[in-house]
Design an enzyme around this catalytic site. Sequence first.
Site, PDB file in Angstrom:
ATOM      1  CE  LYS A  94      -1.126 -29.340 -47.458  1.00 17.26           C
ATOM      2  NZ  LYS A  94      -1.483 -28.456 -46.628  1.00 17.26           N
TER       3      LYS A  94
HETATM    4  O1  LIG Z   1      -4.227 -33.430 -45.216  1.00 14.49           O
HETATM    5  C1  LIG Z   1      -4.215 -32.328 -45.345  1.00 14.49           C
HETATM    6  C2  LIG Z   1      -2.929 -31.750 -44.868  1.00 14.49           C
HETATM    7  C3  LIG Z   1      -2.684 -30.121 -44.795  1.00 14.49           C
HETATM    8  N1  LIG Z   1      -3.936 -30.003 -44.137  1.00 14.49           N
HETATM    9  C4  LIG Z   1      -3.725 -28.688 -43.659  1.00 14.49           C
HETATM   10  O2  LIG Z   1      -4.235 -28.471 -42.180  1.00 14.49           O
HETATM   11  C5  LIG Z   1      -5.185 -27.754 -41.804  1.00 14.49           C
HETATM   12  C6  LIG Z   1      -6.694 -27.313 -41.072  1.00 14.49           C
HETATM   13  O3  LIG Z   1      -6.712 -26.550 -40.915  1.00 14.49           O
HETATM   14  P1  LIG Z   1      -7.788 -27.224 -39.600  1.00 14.49           P
HETATM   15  O4  LIG Z   1      -8.489 -25.888 -39.696  1.00 14.49           O
HETATM   16  O5  LIG Z   1      -8.442 -27.535 -38.286  1.00 14.49           O
HETATM   17  O6  LIG Z   1      -8.896 -27.811 -40.821  1.00 14.49           O
HETATM   18  C7  LIG Z   1      -4.561 -26.815 -42.987  1.00 14.49           C
HETATM   19  O7  LIG Z   1      -3.792 -25.568 -42.690  1.00 14.49           O
HETATM   20  C8  LIG Z   1      -5.093 -27.673 -44.272  1.00 14.49           C
HETATM   21  O8  LIG Z   1      -4.423 -26.665 -45.359  1.00 14.49           O
HETATM   22  C9  LIG Z   1      -5.341 -30.242 -43.929  1.00 14.49           C
HETATM   23  O9  LIG Z   1      -6.626 -30.643 -43.578  1.00 14.49           O
HETATM   24  N2  LIG Z   1      -5.150 -31.899 -44.141  1.00 14.49           N
END
Ligand SMILES: O=c1ccn([C@@H]2O[C@H](COP(=O)(O)O)[C@@H](O)[C@H]2O)c(=O)[nH]1
EC number: 4.1.1.23
Length: 277
Positions: A94
Amino acid sequence: MLSRHQLIDQIKRKKTFLCIGLDPDIEKIPAFLHQYADPVLEFNKRIIDATKDLCVAYKPNAAFYESKGIKGLQSLIDTYKYLPKECLSIIDAKRGDIGNTSDQYAQAFFNEEVTGMGFDAITITPYMGNDSVTPYLKYEGKWVIILALTSSVGSKDFQYLNTEHGHLYEAVIQKANTWAGADRIMYVVGATKSEEFTNIRKYAPDNFLLVPGVGAQGGSLEDVCKYGITKDCGLLVNSSRGIIYASNGEDFADAARAEALKLQVQMEEELEKASVI
Ligand SMILES: O=c1ccn([C@@H]2O[C@H](COP(=O)(O)O)[C@@H](O)[C@H]2O)c(=O)[nH]1
């Protein structure tokens, strides 16, 4: 390097569009792994070995490595090197900054000869505009994944603001489409925003969407597919915690595989329904 064509081929062959998030929290990984020189790397390797036939992409989130200093950076480099070459490697960093700084970020994550990391794709925040994104596109064949509509509660603070081109997230997609085509740009759209997918497809009919928010954040895979799947699939659905922390015992890799398999089975059904396979 993984082209759009290779990504679509892999989705059809493996019957999945799962992206597994490698977000290893040292507090949460099984205790027995602490006997290894690099417990995080050992954890990631076992997750990868147990799931690589069920997914098409892996997404380490840079925060989980950078927060551990030099050791964390080494774990990230070694994890990158261990990723199967057929899978899309996404660094969820990001980033977003002025052009000359973005050049440095692009080198950090894309130039394997210099840093040991040559990820296929990077997530970028678009707030600073064109010059914060185009430096990454100078690396031929690499992907830029632009945050459009995030899964977060805070997405309502800015992303839904009205502009002359619709909501801010719609304006982001329309503008970014002028920087490169669907063979180089993907968008992040949260699974928790499934009601917006039809709208997003108006502006991004062919782009792949990286969709986090299934699993721990409660997004629905079925709804995402209902409104977001295309003839080429066009989706990479991510789950991190829901897979990697399925168990914190010695069986953690088997438990991760079982969770990944549940998603793969659902994805195969969706690919059939949409006549992708
Ligand atoms: O909008 C967003 C952008 C990035 N993320 C990232 O994806 C994963 C989600 O992890 P989970 O454990 O499946 O919830 C994490 O690395 C976030 O930083 C997001 O969730 N939403």
